[in-house]
Design an enzyme around this catalytic site. Structure first.
Site, short mmCIF file in Angstrom:
data_model
loop_
_atom_site.label_atom_id
_atom_site.label_comp_id
_atom_site.label_asym_id
_atom_site.label_seq_id
_atom_site.Cartn_x
_atom_site.Cartn_y
_atom_site.Cartn_z
N GLN A 117 21.06 -18.24 21.09
CA GLN A 117 20.92 -19.35 20.14
C GLN A 117 19.46 -19.50 19.73
OE1 GLN A 117 22.70 -22.06 23.15
NE2 GLN A 117 24.13 -22.64 21.58
N HIS B 55 21.85 -17.77 15.65
CA HIS B 55 21.25 -18.73 14.71
C HIS B 55 20.17 -18.11 13.83
CE1 HIS B 55 22.61 -22.27 17.52
NE2 HIS B 55 23.61 -21.71 16.86
N CYS C 113 15.94 -16.11 0.45
CA CYS C 113 16.09 -16.88 -0.79
C CYS C 113 17.53 -17.38 -0.85
CB CYS C 113 15.78 -16.02 -2.02
SG CYS C 113 16.27 -16.86 -3.54
N CYS D 241 19.17 -15.68 -4.55
CA CYS D 241 19.46 -14.25 -4.70
C CYS D 241 19.69 -13.56 -3.36
CB CYS D 241 18.36 -13.56 -5.50
SG CYS D 241 16.82 -13.33 -4.58
N CYS E 105 11.03 -18.25 -4.61
CA CYS E 105 11.33 -16.82 -4.57
C CYS E 105 10.63 -16.12 -5.75
CB CYS E 105 12.84 -16.61 -4.65
SG CYS E 105 13.33 -14.89 -4.83
N CYS F 36 13.49 -14.66 -8.23
CA CYS F 36 14.40 -15.49 -9.04
C CYS F 36 14.00 -16.96 -9.10
CB CYS F 36 15.83 -15.35 -8.51
SG CYS F 36 16.15 -16.34 -7.03
N SER G 185 22.25 -26.02 27.21
CA SER G 185 23.04 -27.19 27.61
C SER G 185 24.41 -27.14 26.91
CB SER G 185 22.31 -28.47 27.22
OG SER G 185 22.11 -28.50 25.82
N ASN H 238 21.01 -23.29 34.32
CA ASN H 238 20.42 -24.29 33.42
C ASN H 238 19.90 -25.45 34.23
OD1 ASN H 238 19.98 -25.07 30.57
ND2 ASN H 238 21.27 -26.82 31.12
#
Ligand SMILES: [Zn+2]
Length: 267
Positions: A99, A117, A125, A128, A176, A179, A218, A242
């Site tokens: 992640q 992610h 962009c 485009c 961009c 474009c 978590s 964790n």
């Protein structure tokens, strides 16, 4: 019943599906959003809708990110990343889904990585779909905003920096070059969906796995939690390293409440 150790759990599985989160990178100097109870430590990150809908939000995002990137780009893998790369080399780990958006698993030598992610070192962009390296945008941002080059901010998660006292109205954000579209880091923002093809690839990997190891998450975000849910439904054992509570505590075969680096380096 004897409680197995993390070492036993890993030794018994030759085809682990590993899911990592922010806790894996905190020892690399990249802060986490969540506290030990899974709640927000700080204000939640900017949402996709706010970013796409407001030029002022984009100015604030890119100004903070411009300062934060100078720290983020220098982050190096820690012993948790190194231990997971070794697990892959030793044939215990077939797929690593992260992640995190920092690329530190790849920097440590892992090759079978799905960046759930996305990656902060790439810019997309939104019109485009063109991609560019973040370093290139960083140079453009500096060129357009030379006065911001020496600013320091408190390091925040996701390559962000706290600069709240400043006005962002003058910060120039390039569009961009091809474009004129809106540029966005190639990461999944809060409120944005993970691309379907990426979820499918991770689910296929999970089907082939004989167990799941969660490291430093978590699991508060559904995009990660769903894999543990699916594993539990198909009877696959799940272990988690964790510090603090996870959303899936009641589904776990084994829970190790230690810092990731410490727990994994001991293997
Ligand atoms: Zn474009």
């Amino acid at each position: 019943m004897q409680i197995p150790s993390l070492g036993d759990f890993i030794a018994r599985h030759r085809n682990l599906f590993v899911l990592t989160g922010a806790g894996c990178s905190t020892d690399s100097g990249i802060p986490d959003y969540r506290d030990a109870d899974g709640g927000w430590k700080r204000s939640p990150p900017v949402s996709f809708q706010a970013f796409m809908g407001s030029r002022a939000v984009r100015q604030r995002y890119w100004a903070r990110s411009f300062v934060g990137w100078q720290h983020f780009r220098k982050a190096e893998p820690n012993q948790a990343h190194a231990a997971l790369a070794r697990l892959e080399q030793k044939g215990h780990l077939r797929t690593l889904v992260t992640q995190n958006v920092d690329g530190l698993h790849q920097a440590a030598g892992s090759t079978q990585v799905i960046d759930l992610h996305g990656r902060l070192d790439t810019v997309r962009c939104m019109d485009c779909e063109g991609l560019m390296p973040r370093e290139q945008l960083q140079a453009e941002l500096l060129e357009r905003n030379p006065g911001w080059g020496t600013l320091q901010g408190r390091t925040a998660p996701d390559g962000d920096a706290d600069l709240d006292a400043l006005s962002f109205a003058e910060f120039a954000v390039p569009s961009c070059a091809r474009c004129g579209g809106v540029l966005k880091p190639d990461v999944v923002f809060f409120g944005e969906s993970v691309p379907r093809s990426r979820v499918d690839a991770a689910m296929r990997a999970l089907e082939r796995a004989d167990g799941v190891l969660v490291v430093g998450s978590s699991l508060m975000v559904y995009s990660g939690y769903r894999f543990v849910q699916a594993a539990a439904q198909s009877g696959k054992p799940v272990a988690a390293v964790n510090l603090g509570r996870t959303r899936a505590d009641e589904l776990l075969t084994l829970k190790v409440s230690e810092p990731c680096g410490l727990a994994l380096a001991a293997l």
